[in-house]
Design an enzyme around this catalytic site. Structure first.
Site, mmCIF file in Angstrom:
data_model
loop_
_atom_site.group_PDB
_atom_site.id
_atom_site.type_symbol
_atom_site.label_atom_id
_atom_site.label_comp_id
_atom_site.label_asym_id
_atom_site.label_seq_id
_atom_site.Cartn_x
_atom_site.Cartn_y
_atom_site.Cartn_z
ATOM 1 N N THR A 83 -3.125 2.706 -1.381
ATOM 2 C CA THR A 83 -2.410 3.972 -1.466
ATOM 3 C C THR A 83 -0.944 3.709 -1.168
ATOM 4 O OG1 THR A 83 -1.992 6.049 -0.239
ATOM 5 C CG2 THR A 83 -3.278 4.380 0.872
ATOM 6 N N CYS A 196 2.547 6.462 -6.761
ATOM 7 C CA CYS A 196 1.299 7.034 -6.256
ATOM 8 C C CYS A 196 0.195 6.432 -7.099
ATOM 9 C CB CYS A 196 1.297 8.556 -6.349
ATOM 10 S SG CYS A 196 -0.296 9.294 -5.946
#
Length: 230
Positions: A83, A196
């Site tokens: 992430t 992202c």
């Protein structure tokens, strides 16, 4: 081959892509029936997201640090935090383990520099765009980082949390991202960092005239390189 530790679940949609890309990368480099040696812990993203919204990064860091220790205890030789946003707590994770963390900000920056670029646009969650933890990591490599305006940041963030983390990929949202990227290009961005891991579910190289730096794919490739080094 070193064992890759994957700390995922944020969201599991992009973590599944990590697992696929890492195993494909090992197979492509070694051939035959080779696949990656890896261990994966996938957290409950709902818990992490609540802490993000509350701004309780200390507790989020404690949770992920604890899971990182479990990954190390399972025999991992290196750690991949699957992430971008939760690199906000990278220091807490690094302090908790003795194995190296392959920092995604460094991986992305090196890819941009290797492409001969210095100025890039950054798309990500509002935390990644508004706060400095990720941008500072990029600028430390000598990059200039351009961000969407406040309204566009809200659009980019909403599409991530309301759609992409649920695996909901909409053509309308692709067009909205394309408009944001066109604006960044007009302001001087030579490429776009998809900062992202879920954005790669929506945006690919054919969706803009600019080079895109897909952080999930870049991170997975770097993990394979590190695992096979030596």
């Amino acid at each position: 081959m070193k064992r890759i530790g994957l700390l995922g679940g944020m969201s599991w949609e992009s973590s599944a892509l990590y697992y696929s890309l890492i195993n494909e990368g090992v197979r492509d480099r070694l051939g035959g029936l080779h696949s990656a040696s890896c261990v994966l812990i996938s957290v409950d993203f709902a818990q992490i997201e609540r802490l993000q919204v509350r701004g309780d990064w200390q507790r989020a860091g404690e949770i992920l640090a604890g899971e990182a220790r479990r990954i190390e205890d399972a025999g991992a030789d290196l750690l991949v935090l699957c992430t971008n946003t939760m690199h906000k707590v990278a220091a807490a994770i690094e302090d908790a383990v003795s194995i190296p963390l392959l920092h995604l900000g460094d991986v992305a920056a090196r890819a941009v520099l290797a492409a001969g670029l210095r100025t890039v646009g950054l798309l990500g969650t509002r935390f990644t765009m508004e706060q400095t933890f990720y941008i500072d990591r990029l600028t430390a490599h000598g990059l200039e980082v351009l961000l969407p305006g406040p309204e566009d940041q809200a659009v980019v963030n909403a599409i991530i949390y309301d759609e992409l983390v649920l695996g909901d990929v909409r053509e309308e949202s692709r067009r909205r991202y394309q408009a944001v990227m066109r604006d960044l290009a007009a302001r001087g961005a030579g490429g776009i960092i998809l900062g992202c891991t879920e954005i790669e579910l929506l945006i690919g190289p054919d969706d803009t005239d600019l080079p895109v730096f897909a952080t999930t794919r870049l991170h997975a490739e770097a993990a394979v390189t590190a695992a096979l080094a030596g």
